[in-house]
Motif scaffolding. Structure first.
Motif, short mmCIF file in Angstrom:
data_model
loop_
_atom_site.label_atom_id
_atom_site.label_comp_id
_atom_site.label_asym_id
_atom_site.label_seq_id
_atom_site.Cartn_x
_atom_site.Cartn_y
_atom_site.Cartn_z
N UNK A 157 0.68 -1.23 0.03
CA UNK A 157 -0.29 -0.13 -0.62
C UNK A 157 0.89 1.04 -0.30
N UNK A 158 1.98 1.37 0.57
CA UNK A 158 2.64 2.38 1.23
C UNK A 158 3.66 2.20 -0.68
N UNK A 159 3.61 1.62 -0.96
CA UNK A 159 4.25 1.50 -2.78
C UNK A 159 3.53 2.31 -3.59
N UNK A 160 2.10 2.08 -3.81
CA UNK A 160 0.78 2.17 -4.49
C UNK A 160 1.12 3.86 -4.36
N UNK A 161 0.99 4.07 -2.73
CA UNK A 161 0.89 5.21 -3.27
C UNK A 161 2.18 6.41 -3.01
N UNK A 162 2.87 6.22 -2.82
CA UNK A 162 4.41 5.67 -3.94
C UNK A 162 4.85 6.70 -4.87
N UNK A 163 4.21 5.13 -5.68
CA UNK A 163 3.82 5.54 -7.43
C UNK A 163 3.18 6.17 -8.06
N UNK A 164 1.50 6.99 -6.54
CA UNK A 164 0.34 8.14 -7.69
C UNK A 164 1.68 9.01 -6.86
N UNK A 165 2.10 9.87 -5.45
CA UNK A 165 3.15 11.25 -5.40
C UNK A 165 4.09 11.21 -6.59
N UNK A 169 0.65 7.82 -12.01
CA UNK A 169 -0.62 7.88 -12.27
C UNK A 169 -1.37 7.98 -11.29
N UNK A 170 -2.35 8.88 -12.38
CA UNK A 170 -3.24 9.02 -10.97
C UNK A 170 -3.76 8.24 -9.86
N UNK A 171 -4.37 8.26 -8.60
CA UNK A 171 -5.38 7.25 -7.92
C UNK A 171 -5.95 6.71 -8.61
N UNK A 172 -7.09 7.55 -8.78
CA UNK A 172 -8.44 7.14 -9.67
C UNK A 172 -8.07 6.31 -11.02
N UNK A 173 -7.10 6.55 -11.32
CA UNK A 173 -6.31 5.03 -12.83
C UNK A 173 -4.80 4.74 -12.58
N UNK A 174 -5.14 3.37 -11.67
CA UNK A 174 -4.53 3.25 -10.54
C UNK A 174 -5.39 1.42 -10.31
N UNK A 175 -5.80 0.81 -12.03
CA UNK A 175 -6.95 -0.42 -11.50
C UNK A 175 -6.20 -1.64 -11.55
N UNK A 176 -6.51 -2.24 -11.02
CA UNK A 176 -6.02 -3.29 -11.14
C UNK A 176 -6.65 -4.38 -9.76
N UNK A 177 -6.63 -5.88 -9.96
CA UNK A 177 -7.27 -6.92 -9.51
C UNK A 177 -7.05 -6.51 -7.73
N UNK A 178 -8.15 -7.75 -6.90
CA UNK A 178 -8.44 -7.44 -5.54
C UNK A 178 -7.59 -7.05 -4.97
N UNK A 179 -6.12 -8.25 -4.86
CA UNK A 179 -5.24 -7.98 -4.42
C UNK A 179 -3.55 -6.60 -4.34
N UNK A 180 -3.90 -6.43 -5.84
CA UNK A 180 -3.11 -5.10 -5.45
C UNK A 180 -2.87 -5.35 -6.84
N UNK A 201 9.56 6.73 -23.05
CA UNK A 201 10.00 7.76 -23.10
C UNK A 201 9.47 9.30 -22.78
N UNK A 202 7.93 9.58 -21.65
CA UNK A 202 7.30 10.07 -21.66
C UNK A 202 7.81 10.48 -20.07
N UNK A 203 8.85 10.30 -19.89
CA UNK A 203 9.16 10.19 -17.87
C UNK A 203 8.25 10.18 -16.98
N UNK A 204 6.83 9.29 -17.31
CA UNK A 204 6.15 8.21 -16.46
C UNK A 204 6.66 6.94 -16.36
N UNK A 205 6.60 5.85 -16.13
CA UNK A 205 6.50 4.35 -16.04
C UNK A 205 5.55 3.71 -15.72
N UNK A 210 0.84 2.75 -21.44
CA UNK A 210 1.20 2.76 -22.05
C UNK A 210 1.73 1.10 -22.61
N UNK A 211 1.85 0.62 -23.56
CA UNK A 211 2.48 -0.91 -24.31
C UNK A 211 3.18 -1.13 -23.99
N UNK A 212 4.40 -0.26 -24.83
CA UNK A 212 5.39 0.17 -24.39
C UNK A 212 6.81 0.23 -23.18
#
Length: 324
Positions: A157-165, A169-180, A201-205, A210-212
């Motif tokens: 969970x803390x890693x997910x918050x760091x990724x958003x921060x 990705x925006x928090x509402x765009x961070x979609x996935x499975x029930x287990x994260x 190369x757009x500065x975001x992972x 992004x299929x790339x």
């Protein structure tokens, strides 16, 4: 009509339901306050805390899926039939053709075959068609709050918050499975932090859109775990008469010449070369009477780092052979 001073019998069930609901809400609110404080101490910005943790609630469906235990184990033959299906093969060939230039560039960069990246993509999310619909932060917060897997899910969970921060990705765009598990490659947040790449190369992972980035992250994961570009994952073999399939083990690796001496041949009838290269024999369905066997190499073990299942690694290898 209810007279003053008398309690309605009909009201009792409502009161009985309301009290636990209020208690649960209070418990959740206290939990969220503590979680927000932990996030602030970890350096997460106030804006991210407000956006990601401002209006979430416990998700009953997440708890239900986490507690659900499988009734039994699927046989290898059934698993292979479902996973390495003609539909998945056809869709994989289409995905391969549509992304050929991208895949070639990623293969050149990570030295992992494009067909293996595509096969894992197909296994994880059916080539991006089923990435999960849960808000990952909300799902992980629910699992931490519920408590059974709090120890392992809180770091995720803390890693997910760091990724958003970090603005990936925006928090509402961070979609996935029930287990994260998230995005096209179904990375858990901590795996994302270690292995996701910005391949376009757009500065975001961005492994969601992004299929790339998504396919490159799969390639990077396998490369970082020791993929050998000069070797295959394995091949189907025919066992000689008298070979005990229960003796086959991924932990018993021998030079190919030794397997050849024992009478193994490739499934197409060709001989196994007298090579010093090592491999192990696995029979995924031995416990269910299946005799289908494979001689697997180091790269098969690398696939197992993605998912430790013998079924999974073998199915990825088979699918990769068919989609290219």
């Amino acid at each position: 009509m209810i007279r003053p001073g008398r309690r309605s019998v009909l009201a009792l069930p409502l009161l009985a339901l309301a009290a636990p609901a209020r208690a649960q809400q209070m418990e959740w609110d206290v939990f969220l306050d503590g979680l927000r404080a932990d996030a602030r101490r970890a350096g997460i910005s106030g804006g991210t805390i407000q956006r990601a943790l401002g209006n979430i609630r416990p998700l009953d469906r997440v708890i239900e899926l986490d507690r659900r235990q499988p009734e039994g184990t699927m046989t290898w033959d059934r698993y292979r039939e479902l996973i390495v299906s003609q539909t998945r093969i056809d869709n994989g060939r289409r995905a391969f053709a549509e992304n050929r230039a991208l895949l070639q560039s990623l293969e050149d960069r990570f030295r992992v075959p494009a067909r293996v990246m595509v096969a894992i993509w197909g296994m994880e999310t059916s080539y991006g068609s089923n990435m999960g619909s849960f808000n990952v932060v909300n799902a992980l917060a629910t699992l931490v709050w519920e408590g059974r897997r709090e120890r392992t899910m809180r770091p995720q969970l803390m890693a997910a918050l760091r990724i958003v921060d970090a603005g990936n990705i925006a928090p509402e765009g961070m979609r996935g499975s029930w287990s994260g598990a998230m995005g096209h490659p179904q990375f858990m947040p901590q795996s994302y932090e270690q292995y996701a790449v910005d391949a376009d190369g757009d500065g975001r992972r961005d492994i969601w859109n992004s299929r790339a980035d998504a396919l490159g992250s799969i390639g990077n994961y396998l490369a970082r775990h020791g993929w050998r570009p000069e070797e295959r994952w394995g091949r189907e073999v025919t066992l000689p008469g008298g070979f005990d399939p229960y003796s086959a083990s991924a932990d018993r690796s021998l030079p190919l010449r030794d397997w050849a001496r024992q009478g193994l041949t490739y499934a197409d009838g060709s001989p196994i070369p007298p090579s010093d290269m090592s491999g192990a024999v696995v029979v995924p369905g031995a416990n269910n009477g299946s005799q289908q066997a494979f001689l697997v190499y180091r790269n098969w073990s690398v696939i197992r780092r993605y998912n430790n299942s013998v079924y999974y690694a073998t199915a990825v290898g088979m699918l990769s052979d068919r989609v290219a």
